[in-house]
Design an enzyme around this catalytic site. Structure first.
Site, PDB file in Angstrom:
ATOM      1  N   HIS A   9     -32.283 -11.173 -88.656  1.00 48.45           N
ATOM      2  CA  HIS A   9     -32.757 -10.270 -87.604  1.00 48.45           C
ATOM      3  C   HIS A   9     -33.127 -11.042 -86.330  1.00 48.45           C
ATOM      4  O   HIS A   9     -34.264 -10.994 -85.851  1.00 48.45           O
ATOM      5  CB  HIS A   9     -33.951  -9.461 -88.100  1.00 48.45           C
ATOM      6  CG  HIS A   9     -34.085  -8.131 -87.410  1.00 48.45           C
ATOM      7  ND1 HIS A   9     -34.525  -7.002 -88.036  1.00 48.45           N
ATOM      8  CD2 HIS A   9     -33.818  -7.747 -86.126  1.00 48.45           C
ATOM      9  CE1 HIS A   9     -34.542  -5.986 -87.180  1.00 48.45           C
ATOM     10  NE2 HIS A   9     -34.121  -6.412 -86.023  1.00 48.45           N
TER      11      HIS A   9
ATOM     12  N   ARG B 290     -29.331  -1.744 -86.775  1.00 48.33           N
ATOM     13  CA  ARG B 290     -30.398  -1.367 -87.702  1.00 48.33           C
ATOM     14  C   ARG B 290     -29.850  -1.414 -89.123  1.00 48.33           C
ATOM     15  O   ARG B 290     -28.757  -0.935 -89.403  1.00 48.33           O
ATOM     16  CB  ARG B 290     -30.923   0.060 -87.415  1.00 48.33           C
ATOM     17  CG  ARG B 290     -31.748   0.169 -86.141  1.00 48.33           C
ATOM     18  CD  ARG B 290     -33.106  -0.497 -86.286  1.00 48.33           C
ATOM     19  NE  ARG B 290     -33.950  -0.312 -85.119  1.00 48.33           N
ATOM     20  CZ  ARG B 290     -33.992  -1.146 -84.090  1.00 48.33           C
ATOM     21  NH1 ARG B 290     -33.212  -2.219 -84.074  1.00 48.33           N
ATOM     22  NH2 ARG B 290     -34.802  -0.909 -83.079  1.00 48.33           N
TER      23      ARG B 290
ATOM     24  N   THR C 256     -25.954   2.262 -83.153  1.00 45.16           N
ATOM     25  CA  THR C 256     -26.658   3.539 -83.126  1.00 45.16           C
ATOM     26  C   THR C 256     -28.095   3.334 -83.590  1.00 45.16           C
ATOM     27  O   THR C 256     -28.390   2.365 -84.287  1.00 45.16           O
ATOM     28  CB  THR C 256     -25.987   4.560 -84.063  1.00 45.16           C
ATOM     29  OG1 THR C 256     -26.226   4.163 -85.420  1.00 45.16           O
ATOM     30  CG2 THR C 256     -24.498   4.637 -83.812  1.00 45.16           C
TER      31      THR C 256
ATOM     32  N   CYS D 198     -25.590  -5.533 -85.903  1.00 40.44           N
ATOM     33  CA  CYS D 198     -26.750  -6.169 -85.265  1.00 40.44           C
ATOM     34  C   CYS D 198     -27.687  -5.096 -84.724  1.00 40.44           C
ATOM     35  O   CYS D 198     -28.472  -5.353 -83.811  1.00 40.44           O
ATOM     36  CB  CYS D 198     -26.317  -7.101 -84.138  1.00 40.44           C
ATOM     37  SG  CYS D 198     -25.403  -8.555 -84.678  1.00 40.44           S
TER      38      CYS D 198
ATOM     39  N   GLU E 188     -35.961  -5.428 -95.390  1.00 39.79           N
ATOM     40  CA  GLU E 188     -36.267  -6.744 -94.861  1.00 39.79           C
ATOM     41  C   GLU E 188     -37.729  -7.081 -95.143  1.00 39.79           C
ATOM     42  O   GLU E 188     -38.588  -6.203 -95.046  1.00 39.79           O
ATOM     43  CB  GLU E 188     -36.004  -6.785 -93.343  1.00 39.79           C
ATOM     44  CG  GLU E 188     -34.547  -6.521 -92.982  1.00 39.79           C
ATOM     45  CD  GLU E 188     -34.312  -6.522 -91.469  1.00 39.79           C
ATOM     46  OE1 GLU E 188     -35.282  -6.767 -90.708  1.00 39.79           O
ATOM     47  OE2 GLU E 188     -33.171  -6.295 -91.046  1.00 39.79           O
TER      48      GLU E 188
ATOM     49  N   ASP F 298     -26.895  -8.967 -89.121  1.00 41.43           N
ATOM     50  CA  ASP F 298     -28.173  -9.478 -88.617  1.00 41.43           C
ATOM     51  C   ASP F 298     -29.336  -8.645 -89.123  1.00 41.43           C
ATOM     52  O   ASP F 298     -30.482  -9.058 -89.022  1.00 41.43           O
ATOM     53  CB  ASP F 298     -28.174  -9.476 -87.085  1.00 41.43           C
ATOM     54  CG  ASP F 298     -29.439 -10.092 -86.500  1.00 41.43           C
ATOM     55  OD1 ASP F 298     -29.825 -11.206 -86.936  1.00 41.43           O
ATOM     56  OD2 ASP F 298     -30.063  -9.461 -85.618  1.00 41.43           O
TER      57      ASP F 298
END
Length: 529
Positions: A281, A234, A205, A232, A263, A258
């Site tokens: 990421h 958000r 999503t 993977c 971050e 991920d």
């Protein structure tokens, strides 16, 4: 074709800009070492700018870009581009929403398999000269249920790949219907049903207010013991503290991450857990994806200069001045009507009927329709919905959009009405502009009201009985919620009725539950405009 100069200020592959190289009348300049001041000094002579995430396209930079007509972002996000400023200057911004779909889906499957078979942990042990087969016994994917939360482009690709691994797939998406699920050969359910049924869960999503910490402690409590989860998409969709606690408690057997809430400073407590595997990421980090996004924006830039059209615009194209003068006052109202109705209906729309009455019936109302759809879709799709792509996204989600024009406007100079059909039924609203008083919602379902469409609202369905209004006011007062305005509508004396309350601050969930506990109250919906 007139000669156009294109500046590329971030690294892009030569293969990715091949459409620019082969187009007639376009010259390309690479300069990826410019600092902001140097870029501002150089930008004036260029007709287009291609960037990734490094270059910051600010209002100040755009003030120097007198010739700039189009900006291409080789990627999905446009956080580094001031969209308001580009729109004001009439600069089209294009991006590449599909270029990394395959890459992200493949990375999700790689993380799923690596997690299921504990490959990173086993590889690390072997590098430490430990031959340990017993500690790294995994599980097969065949016959297991993969729960997919969010079935957009990437989620659908993951679902298709999981079926290839002979997994059962069950999905939730606000725009997924049982009929569409049957066509895809997958199961269909609510978020709670998917979480309860799945052996593996993957989220796809956007990160919105509604999806922030969608997977929280309560969600983990619904899952099967031994569930494994992948993100993977958000950072922030999964509550990392709740994930940590669920792993420590033994409910979650594995996690593959991920993306992270912050971050590059991630919560390293999670990474210290042997059940967690992670990458920095990398979902879109393939040579092919980077090339594809560059190709997509290059093609759109060429198309803009050759035909004046683009496929993936993310901001508003120019509107003829004579149309803009007539409909611009209704822009804010139209979006708020859409936002109001999607919160009121709470279910995703399958059909949207939009009516324009009075003088608007003789106007080009396409921009207003797109604004209404933007308001409707933002609840589930976030800020990636804009005036340009709203209609496309509506069609992509299987929503039928109808425009109806009528000279009859119920005594108003102009009236905009919106009706949505959902799996739960039909909801309607209508709004207008009152001379000197601004925007008003004048109808909700079949009730006449007079409500300013802004701030915090409560929609209360109740039975028309003496004292009910006072009890609602007293209860909210006890909860410290001040009522600014109240509108009441009823179908007949003693029958069904509604209240529309404007309140000074959002009502807490407990307050809403207490209201719904009153004998005369059927339902309470909080609306935030």
């Amino acid at each position: 074709m007139t000669d156009y100069k294109i500046l590329i200020s971030d690294p892009l592959s030569e293969e990715g800009i091949f459409p620019l190289r082969e187009a007639e009348g376009i010259s390309v300049v690479f300069d990826t070492e410019l600092n902001p001041q140097e870029l501002a000094e150089k930008i004036a002579g260029f007709d287009a700018l291609l960037v990734r995430s490094q270059t910051q396209v600010t209002r100040e930079l755009l003030g120097k870009a007198d010739n700039l007509k189009v900006i291409g972002r080789a990627g999905v996000g446009v956080d580094n581009i001031d969209l308001e400023a580009t729109t004001e200057k009439g600069i089209i911004v294009v991006n590449a929403p599909d270029g990394n779909t395959n890459s992200a889906a493949e990375h999700t499957m790689a993380m799923l398999m690596a997690m299921a078979r504990k490959i990173p942990q086993a590889a690390a042990a072997l590098r430490n000269r430990q031959w340990d087969r017993k500690s790294f016994t995994g599980v097969e994917l065949k016959g297991k249920t993969l729960g997919v939360v969010g079935l957009g482009r990437i989620g659908a690709e993951v679902a298709a790949r999981a079926k290839g691994q002979r997994m059962k797939v069950m999905a939730y998406d606000p725009y997924l219907t049982e009929e569409r699920a049957e066509e895809l050969g997958i199961g269909f359910g609510t978020v709670e049903e998917v979480l309860k049924a799945a052996d593996f869960i993957t989220v796809h999503t956007p990160l919105l207010k509604e999806t922030h910490h969608l997977i929280d402690a309560e969600a983990f409590s619904l899952m099967k013991p031994g569930v494994q989860i992948i993100n993977c998409a958000r950072g922030g969709i999964i509550d990392e503290n709740a994930l940590y606690d669920s792993i420590k408690a033994g409910r979650v057997a594995g996690a593959a991450l991920d993306v992270f809430e912050k971050e590059p400073v991630v919560d390293f407590r999670l990474l210290e857990l042997p059940e967690v595997i992670a990458t920095p990421h990398l979902g879109a980090s393939t040579f092919e994806a980077q090339e594809n996004v560059a190709i997509d924006v290059s093609r759109d830039v060429v198309s803009y200069f050759s035909t004046g059209t683009v496929r993936n615009s993310v901001n508003l194209p120019s509107v003829p001045k004579e149309i803009m003068r007539k409909i611009e006052p209704y822009f804010d109202l139209s979006e708020r009507l859409g936002a109001f109705l999607t919160q009121l209906s709470q279910e995703a729309a399958t059909v949207v009927n939009i009516g324009y009455s009075g003088e608007l019936a003789d106007s080009e109302v396409g921009p207003l329709t797109r604004n209404i759809l933007k308001g409707l879709l933002k609840r589930h799709l976030g800020n990636r919905v804009n005036d340009v792509n709203a209609m496309f996204l509506a069609h992509q989600k299987g929503i039928t959009v109808n425009e109806i024009k009528s000279a009859a406007s119920g005594g108003f100079t102009n009236l905009i009405s919106v009706e949505v059909l959902t799996t739960a039924g039909k909801r309607k609203t209508a709004g207008t502009l009152l001379n000197g008083q601004g925007a008003r919602i004048v109808k909700v379902d079949d009730y006449i009201v007079d409500v300013i469409p802004s701030g915090h609202l409560l929609y209360v369905r109740h039975h028309d009985r003496p004292g009910v209004i006072g009890r609602v006011g007293t209860l909210l007062g006890q909860e410290g919620v001040n009522i600014a305005t109240m509108q009441v509508g009823r179908s007949a004396e003693g029958g069904a009725a509604i209240m529309m309350l404007s309140i000074d601050k959002p009502a807490e969930e407990e307050s809403l539950r207490q209201l719904e506990g009153l004998e005369e109250i059927d339902s309470v919906i909080a609306v935030d405009l």
